[in-house]
Design an enzyme around this catalytic site. Structure first.
Site, short mmCIF file in Angstrom:
data_model
loop_
_atom_site.label_atom_id
_atom_site.label_comp_id
_atom_site.label_asym_id
_atom_site.label_seq_id
_atom_site.Cartn_x
_atom_site.Cartn_y
_atom_site.Cartn_z
N LYS A 169 46.83 43.72 35.65
CA LYS A 169 46.86 42.71 36.71
C LYS A 169 46.22 41.44 36.15
O LYS A 169 45.01 41.31 36.10
CB LYS A 169 46.10 43.15 37.97
CG LYS A 169 46.55 42.30 39.15
CD LYS A 169 45.48 41.81 40.08
CE LYS A 169 44.59 40.71 39.71
NZ LYS A 169 45.12 39.35 39.71
N GLY A 200 49.70 39.32 40.88
CA GLY A 200 49.36 39.53 42.28
C GLY A 200 47.93 39.12 42.56
O GLY A 200 47.17 38.78 41.64
N GLY A 202 44.01 39.49 43.73
CA GLY A 202 42.98 40.49 43.50
C GLY A 202 42.81 41.42 44.69
O GLY A 202 42.64 42.63 44.54
N VAL A 205 46.88 43.60 44.72
CA VAL A 205 47.19 44.41 43.52
C VAL A 205 45.90 44.94 42.89
O VAL A 205 45.80 46.11 42.51
CB VAL A 205 48.01 43.57 42.51
CG1 VAL A 205 48.23 44.34 41.22
CG2 VAL A 205 49.35 43.18 43.13
N GLY A 206 44.87 44.07 42.82
CA GLY A 206 43.59 44.50 42.23
C GLY A 206 42.96 45.64 43.02
O GLY A 206 42.48 46.62 42.45
N GLU A 244 33.26 43.21 31.87
CA GLU A 244 32.83 42.03 31.10
C GLU A 244 32.67 40.90 32.09
O GLU A 244 33.65 40.38 32.60
CB GLU A 244 33.89 41.66 30.05
CG GLU A 244 34.20 42.73 29.04
CD GLU A 244 33.07 42.96 28.06
OE1 GLU A 244 32.06 42.22 28.08
OE2 GLU A 244 33.17 43.90 27.26
N CYS A 278 32.29 32.48 29.53
CA CYS A 278 31.22 33.40 29.93
C CYS A 278 30.05 33.35 28.97
O CYS A 278 28.92 33.58 29.35
CB CYS A 278 31.78 34.82 30.00
SG CYS A 278 32.66 35.28 28.48
N GLU A 378 25.52 30.97 37.31
CA GLU A 378 26.60 30.57 36.41
C GLU A 378 27.40 29.45 37.06
O GLU A 378 27.98 29.63 38.13
CB GLU A 378 27.50 31.78 36.15
CG GLU A 378 28.55 31.50 35.10
CD GLU A 378 29.47 32.70 34.86
OE1 GLU A 378 29.98 33.24 35.85
OE2 GLU A 378 29.67 33.06 33.70
#
Ligand code: NAD
Length: 477
Positions: A169, A200, A202, A205-206, A244, A278, A378
């Protein structure tokens, strides 16, 4: 206007059951440049079923067969690098040096998976037992927008190397890159169902990937919030999870450093990928007694950092990926000012002369402390925070006083001292006087930066479970 209508299931481009069309933007102009039709839960289930059906056969392939398949993938991706570069600049806005790297990185990740597979020990002895490393099943691979093609190729190549099959995905915001990768992988001629790609949302589909019992493992790159959610959602079906996630990485400038010489590394690390990285070194720890000197050199250096059109060769920082991301970065600049940090460079609004595009001024705050939100959260944009410290012990304490632990940089003349400091920083990787990336080394984070590691034998191992095999003594095994 590009229309991307198909998803990829069981070796074919198919029309999704999902009906929603999602706009794709050029972040340098804010124009809508395409649309992608999104799959839904039903499409995800279809893809999972295809990956499940072929898993028994793929998991029994030999090392040589998998290496051959990965080599075909590698060749197919290399053949589409020019198209990929165009998509990365248009859809994501990475400046030319970065977009070149992002274009070549997908093939590099496949190459490192081939290397790791070539020498991977799938079987070893433990006393009287035989230990067989066994693929866990179908992997759900979920990627973010900030290096979509690279993350797809890395996760997929590693999963396939281990003997798993996959449902991918990708980020819904990077559909042009995904389309090129899907076409290239189709050309590679892998067995149908071995990999499936479902564009798709999140939360559709996620989420289906997170809860479906047909998925044995999730490998996710993205925000810490979604990563935490996937960990708890996956626990209901006992999924293996590799995460991650985000970072707030320190760049520790030691007091023997030549500030002029290290400044390109400081700014290079901080503004990496337009700040949307990141691993960006966003907290710059500077010895208090040399702060004024550092500030002056940083001010002069940042004046030459150009934020603007990613197609111009001298551009260092491209646009933020979306209007939402631009607003988020602007908000953090306001927060920094309200918290009482001093602006050394940049600030709110677009760089001078730019009326459109989600561009941000290269911004550096100074005289900040590590309690401020701009030092703890962040930001994911070109906004850096200088924090003074008194001695090495305090620098290490500040470096480690964070929820994150993905990456760190130590800069100084005395290499032994740099290494001493580096060994005391809690991060998945610490670089000394370099920004070099080693794709064969493990990558991942401590604390909220993630769980587990990708790359090399550590990456492959994350898709396997050890199976202990004992045969009655005296009988030949
Ligand atoms: P995100 O977490 O919003 O989205 C990442 C992916 O997860 C997307 O494909 C998204 O559609 C999907 N998703 C969202 N909600 C979901 C849900 N409920 N269930 C399943 N999937 C869901 O992150 P982003 O904004 O795309 O990317 C930026 C973030 O990624 C930053 O925090 C950055 O630090 C992190 N990141 C980490 C690394 C790393 O290797 N550690 C690398 C790149 C980016």
């Amino acid at each position: 206007m590009q229309r991307i209508e198909h998803i990829y299931i069981n070796g074919e481009f198919v029309t999704p059951h999902g009906q929603e069309w999602f706009d794709l933007y050029n972040p340098s102009t804010e124009a809508v440049i395409g649309q992608v039709r999104l799959g839904d839960e039903q499409d995800a289930r279809r893809a999972i079923a295809a990956a499940q059906a072929v898993f028994p056969a793929w998991s029994r392939t030999t090392r040589e067969e998998r290496i051959e398949a990965l080599r075909r993938m590698h060749r197919a991706i290399v053949a589409r690098e020019d198209d990929l570069m165009e998509a990365i600049v248009t859809e994501y806005g990475a400046p030319s040096v970065r977009s070149r790297w992002m274009t070549e990185y997908p093939a590099q990740t496949i190459a490192q998976a081939i290397d790791a597979l070539d020498s991977f020990e799938f079987e070893e002895r433990a006393g009287a037992a035989h230990v067989v490393m066994t693929p866990v099943g179908v992997a759900g691979l979920i990627t973010p927008w900030n290096s979509n093609a690279g993350f797809i190729c890395n996760k997929l190549a590693t999963a396939l190397a281990a003997g798993c099959t996959a449902v991918i995905k990708p980020s819904e915001m990077s559909a042009m890159q995904t389309q090129i990768v899907a076409e290239a992988l189709h050309e590679a001629g892998l067995p149908p169902g071995v990999f499936n790609i479902v564009n798709g949302r999140g939360d559709m589909v996620g989420e289906e990937i997170a809860r479906n019992p047909g998925i044995a493992k999730i490998s996710f790159t993205g925000s810490s919030a979604v990563g935490q959610h996937l960990l708890s959602a996956g626990s209901a079906t006992m999924k293996r999870v590799t995460l991650e996630l985000g970072g707030k990485s320190p760049t520790v400038v030691l007091d023997d450093a030549d500030f002029g010489a290290v400044m390109p590394l400081v700014l290079g690390a901080g503004f990496l990928n337009s700040g949307q990285a990141c691993i960006a070194g966003t907290r710059i720890l500077v010895p208090r007694h040399r702060l004024a000197e550092f500030e002056q050199i940083a001010r002069e250096a940042v004046a030459h950092v150009k934020s603007g059109d990613p197609r111009e060769a001298d551009t260092d920082i491209g646009p933020m990926v979306s209007h939402r991301q631009w607003e988020r970065v602007q908000n953090y600049i306001r927060i920094g000012i309200e918290e009482g940090a001093a602006l050394l460079a940049g600030g709110e609004g677009r760089p001078d002369g730019l009326q459109a595009g989600w561009f941000v001024k290269p911004t550096i705050f100074t005289n900040a402390n590590n309690r401020m939100r701009i030092a703890r959260e962040e930001i994911f944009g070109p906004v850096l925070t200088i924090i003074p410290y008194s001695d090495d012990a305090e620098a290490i304490a500040i470096a480690n006083d964070t929820n994150y632990g993905l990456s760190a940089i130590v800069l100084g003349k005395d290499i032994k001292r740099c290494e001493r400091v580096a060994r005391q920083i809690d991060a998945g990787r610490v670089l000394v006087n370099t920004l070099a990336h080693e794709p064969r080394a493990p990558f991942g984070g401590f604390k909220y930066s993630g769980l587990g590691r990708e790359m090399g034998k550590w990456g492959i191992g994350a898709y396997l479970e050890p199976k202990t095999l004992m045969v009655a003594s005296g009988q030949v095994q």
